[in-house]
Design a protein around this motif. Structure first.
Motif, PDB file in Angstrom:
ATOM      1  N   LEU A 117     114.244  61.349 119.628  1.00 30.90           N
ATOM      2  CA  LEU A 117     113.759  60.066 118.694  1.00 30.90           C
ATOM      3  C   LEU A 117     114.778  59.302 118.743  1.00 30.90           C
ATOM      4  N   VAL A 118     114.595  58.005 119.247  1.00 31.18           N
ATOM      5  CA  VAL A 118     115.534  56.754 119.119  1.00 31.18           C
ATOM      6  C   VAL A 118     115.177  56.137 117.915  1.00 31.18           C
ATOM      7  N   VAL A 119     116.288  56.066 117.044  1.00 31.58           N
ATOM      8  CA  VAL A 119     116.172  55.090 115.763  1.00 31.58           C
ATOM      9  C   VAL A 119     117.182  53.980 115.877  1.00 31.58           C
ATOM     10  N   GLY A 120     116.421  52.801 115.879  1.00 31.72           N
ATOM     11  CA  GLY A 120     116.940  51.538 116.090  1.00 31.72           C
ATOM     12  C   GLY A 120     116.485  50.428 116.886  1.00 31.72           C
ATOM     13  N   SER A 121     116.743  49.329 117.001  1.00 28.63           N
ATOM     14  CA  SER A 121     116.217  48.131 117.648  1.00 28.63           C
ATOM     15  C   SER A 121     117.345  47.626 118.434  1.00 28.63           C
ATOM     16  N   GLY A 122     116.941  46.580 119.279  1.00 27.85           N
ATOM     17  CA  GLY A 122     118.057  45.759 119.990  1.00 27.85           C
ATOM     18  C   GLY A 122     118.581  46.326 121.257  1.00 27.85           C
ATOM     19  N   ALA A 123     119.647  45.811 121.713  1.00 29.52           N
ATOM     20  CA  ALA A 123     120.062  46.155 123.361  1.00 29.52           C
ATOM     21  C   ALA A 123     120.475  47.832 123.240  1.00 29.52           C
ATOM     22  N   ALA A 124     121.252  48.234 122.238  1.00 30.76           N
ATOM     23  CA  ALA A 124     121.663  49.443 122.185  1.00 30.76           C
ATOM     24  C   ALA A 124     120.428  50.598 122.380  1.00 30.76           C
ATOM     25  N   SER A 125     119.303  50.488 121.513  1.00 34.63           N
ATOM     26  CA  SER A 125     118.205  51.485 121.773  1.00 34.63           C
ATOM     27  C   SER A 125     117.531  51.272 123.044  1.00 34.63           C
ATOM     28  N   GLN A 126     117.710  49.916 123.506  1.00 33.58           N
ATOM     29  CA  GLN A 126     116.741  49.706 124.911  1.00 33.58           C
ATOM     30  C   GLN A 126     117.541  50.578 125.991  1.00 33.58           C
ATOM     31  N   ARG A 127     119.077  50.311 125.722  1.00 31.35           N
ATOM     32  CA  ARG A 127     119.841  50.830 126.634  1.00 31.35           C
ATOM     33  C   ARG A 127     119.787  52.720 126.964  1.00 31.35           C
ATOM     34  N   ILE A 128     119.587  53.127 125.584  1.00 27.16           N
ATOM     35  CA  ILE A 128     119.410  54.715 125.729  1.00 27.16           C
ATOM     36  C   ILE A 128     118.044  54.820 126.194  1.00 27.16           C
ATOM     37  N   ILE A 129     116.926  54.184 126.066  1.00 29.96           N
ATOM     38  CA  ILE A 129     115.440  54.581 126.286  1.00 29.96           C
ATOM     39  C   ILE A 129     115.672  54.276 127.951  1.00 29.96           C
ATOM     40  N   GLY A 130     116.271  53.045 128.227  1.00 28.54           N
ATOM     41  CA  GLY A 130     115.934  53.060 129.801  1.00 28.54           C
ATOM     42  C   GLY A 130     116.928  53.975 130.700  1.00 28.54           C
ATOM     43  N   ALA A 131     118.078  54.192 129.981  1.00 31.00           N
ATOM     44  CA  ALA A 131     118.667  55.318 130.785  1.00 31.00           C
ATOM     45  C   ALA A 131     118.048  56.747 130.933  1.00 31.00           C
ATOM     46  N   VAL A 132     117.446  57.064 129.867  1.00 26.50           N
ATOM     47  CA  VAL A 132     116.562  58.468 129.782  1.00 26.50           C
ATOM     48  C   VAL A 132     115.500  58.288 130.750  1.00 26.50           C
ATOM     49  N   ARG A 133     114.883  57.095 130.862  1.00 33.69           N
ATOM     50  CA  ARG A 133     113.556  56.993 131.537  1.00 33.69           C
ATOM     51  C   ARG A 133     114.036  56.982 133.147  1.00 33.69           C
ATOM     52  N   ARG A 134     115.330  56.414 133.215  1.00 37.60           N
ATOM     53  CA  ARG A 134     115.733  56.304 134.820  1.00 37.60           C
ATOM     54  C   ARG A 134     116.306  57.625 135.145  1.00 37.60           C
ATOM     55  N   HIS A 135     116.798  58.500 134.509  1.00 39.58           N
ATOM     56  CA  HIS A 135     117.360  59.707 134.971  1.00 39.58           C
ATOM     57  C   HIS A 135     116.688  60.863 134.292  1.00 39.58           C
ATOM     58  N   PRO A 136     115.559  61.273 134.920  1.00 32.01           N
ATOM     59  CA  PRO A 136     114.769  62.517 134.338  1.00 32.01           C
ATOM     60  C   PRO A 136     115.455  63.667 134.329  1.00 32.01           C
ATOM     61  N   GLY A 137     116.606  63.647 135.216  1.00 32.11           N
ATOM     62  CA  GLY A 137     117.378  64.977 135.370  1.00 32.11           C
ATOM     63  C   GLY A 137     118.414  65.011 134.254  1.00 32.11           C
ATOM     64  N   SER A 138     118.328  64.214 133.015  1.00 34.03           N
ATOM     65  CA  SER A 138     119.320  64.383 132.203  1.00 34.03           C
ATOM     66  C   SER A 138     118.936  65.387 131.176  1.00 34.03           C
ATOM     67  N   GLY A 139     117.643  65.988 131.277  1.00 32.77           N
ATOM     68  CA  GLY A 139     117.200  66.928 130.285  1.00 32.77           C
ATOM     69  C   GLY A 139     116.809  66.194 129.106  1.00 32.77           C
ATOM     70  N   ARG A 140     116.637  64.851 128.729  1.00 38.82           N
ATOM     71  CA  ARG A 140     115.995  64.391 127.682  1.00 38.82           C
ATOM     72  C   ARG A 140     114.740  63.665 127.917  1.00 38.82           C
ATOM     73  N   SER A 141     113.731  63.434 127.193  1.00 42.19           N
ATOM     74  CA  SER A 141     112.493  62.689 127.018  1.00 42.19           C
ATOM     75  C   SER A 141     112.258  62.147 125.853  1.00 42.19           C
ATOM     76  N   ILE A 142     111.888  60.951 126.211  1.00 40.74           N
ATOM     77  CA  ILE A 142     111.973  59.869 124.967  1.00 40.74           C
ATOM     78  C   ILE A 142     110.336  60.308 124.324  1.00 40.74           C
ATOM     79  N   LYS A 143     110.431  60.602 123.003  1.00 40.63           N
ATOM     80  CA  LYS A 143     109.121  61.274 122.391  1.00 40.63           C
ATOM     81  C   LYS A 143     108.672  60.005 121.520  1.00 40.63           C
ATOM     82  N   GLN A 144     109.885  59.431 120.497  1.00 40.25           N
ATOM     83  CA  GLN A 144     109.331  58.380 119.818  1.00 40.25           C
ATOM     84  C   GLN A 144     110.503  57.354 119.885  1.00 40.25           C
TER      85      GLN A 144
END
Length: 428
Positions: A117-144
């Motif tokens: 669960l990513v809490v926040g808005s703006g560039a910081a949260s988008q950076r985390i969301i984008g990084a997780v989606r670009r690297h499925p091997g990280s072991g994380r999946s964006i749920k919300q």
């Protein structure tokens, strides 16, 4: 270094009081690397991974196993060569590290990706969301992904526990400020949910270098650490020890002669011991050949009205306290030779700002304390470029310039220049 070179070449007037140094180049944040592969990991970071607790334990285990095996084989009169034991120990270490990593990877695959669960808005949260989606091997999946206000509404309605259970949240990543972190962490701990915080959520830059130091009774969070040229400082210290040791041994006969002359010229000991203020304000006993009459320190305050220096340090041309032998020793700086012992002890260096007595330090302004950021020296930039300048501000400016542009090559240049200054007899 360019400005110091100009000062040494006498092509530039000594600088005025220098402004504070420019901030160091920003470094990549370790918290910015929340997701493996989200940014390029430096070699230093990889080294810290190998020197982690896991690696140290594996190495300790393999070393203990090798030593115990070697002792058993030795007393059982086995003919196993030592080289084979070393190879076996190294292989054990590699097997332990590889086994731990493989086990972690297998467990990660069995449990599946972690719901985040990513809490926040703006560039910081988008950076985390984008990084997780670009690297499925990280072991994380964006749920919300929720804004701070949306997440706050859930918490205010006391639905946090229900929300994380319904969405099967494993980790909450807080990307922006605006939340009561203590409350969120407490509730997440109760629900057995991990919490990760970005630097931005703490009001820090994403480029801050953050490290955690665990002590016996406390945990410290380091958000900035100045880079220290450790190797160069070790080399400087090694040079100090080498040259001071050689100097003390080679000049011992001269020390005996000077001590004998001092004792003949006036009553009192040959050596003068006095407190000086060194690096970071630490006091130490400084050694010199005595150049003044006994109890000269008590007469200093009565002579301050004759001080010919401008600023916090004291100097008069025809000081009535100086003996005949003292004038000669001061002219050729021979009185400072015993300070080689201070250099050997590590209280001083061959090159650095001159140490001042505590009563002079009492007259320092705040900006003058910059010169105490470095180990004091027998000689320095001021001694070889502006020794006769009466301005204390000039002395401080040159000392600060030396500290900011310090290098071993600069020390060699100053030592070389010092020889000429001593031979010309420009001391007082």
């Amino acid at each position: 270094m360019g400005q110091i070179a100009n000062i040494l070449d006498a092509t530039l007037a000594p600088p005025a009081m220098l402004a504070s140094s420019t901030p160091p180049a920003q470094q990549e944040s370790r918290l910015a690397r929340l997701v493996p592969g989200s940014s390029q990991i430096s070699a230093d970071h990889r080294l810290r991974e190998w020197l982690s607790v896991e690696g140290v334990r594996s190495l300790s285990s393999s070393l203990c196993t090798t030593v115990v095996t070697g002792v058993v084989l030795h007393y059982s009169h086995s003919n196993v060569p030592n080289s084979l034991l070393l190879v076996a120990g190294f292989a054990t270490f590699c097997a332990l590290v590889a086994g731990r990593r493989m086990l972690a990877a297998i467990v990660g695959r069995l449990n599946g990706p972690r719901n985040v669960l990513v809490v926040g808005s703006g560039a910081a949260s988008q950076r985390i969301i984008g990084a997780v989606r670009r690297h499925p091997g990280s072991g994380r999946s964006i749920k919300q992904a929720l804004s701070v206000s949306q997440f706050q509404e859930i918490c205010d309605a006391r639905r946090f526990s229900t929300f994380v259970r319904e969405e099967f949240i494993d980790e909450v990543i807080i990307a922006t400020p605006g939340l009561d972190l203590a409350a969120v962490i407490g509730e997440a701990r109760h629900q057995r949910v991990d919490v990760t915080v970005l630097p931005e959520a703490l009001g820090l830059s994403a480029a801050e270098q953050i490290a955690i130091e665990n002590g016996e009774e406390t945990t410290l969070l380091s958000v900035h650490k100045e880079s220290v040229p450790s190797i160069k400082l070790i080399a400087k210290r090694a040079l100090d020890v080498l040259l001071s040791g050689i100097g003390l041994a080679a000049l011992l006969p001269l020390f005996v002669i000077i001590g004998f002359i001092v004792r003949l010229d006036s009553s009192g000991p040959a050596l003068y011991r006095c407190f000086r203020v060194g690096c970071k304000g630490r006091r130490f006993l400084c050694y010199k050949f005595r150049t003044m009459v006994l109890n000269a320190d008590f007469a200093k305050e009565g002579l301050r009205w004759r001080n010919e220096r401008v600023g916090a340090f004291f100097k008069i041309e025809d000081d009535p306290r100086v003996t005949r032998a003292g004038k000669f020793l001061r002219r050729y700086s021979l009185d400072e030779l015993p300070q080689l012992w201070n250099v050997l002890l590590g209280e001083m260096s061959l090159v650095g700002p001159r140490p001042h007595p505590p009563d002079d330090i009492n007259f320092y302004r705040i900006q003058d304390l910059q010169r105490l950021d470095f180990t004091p020296g027998i000689t320095g930039l001021w001694q070889v470029t502006a020794r006769q300048d009466p301005s204390f501000d000039t002395s401080v400016a040159l000392d600060v310039e030396y500290i900011k542009g310090w290098s071993l090559w600069l020390d060699f240049q100053i030592l070389y220049r010092t020889v000429g200054v001593v031979v010309r007899g420009s001391g007082s």
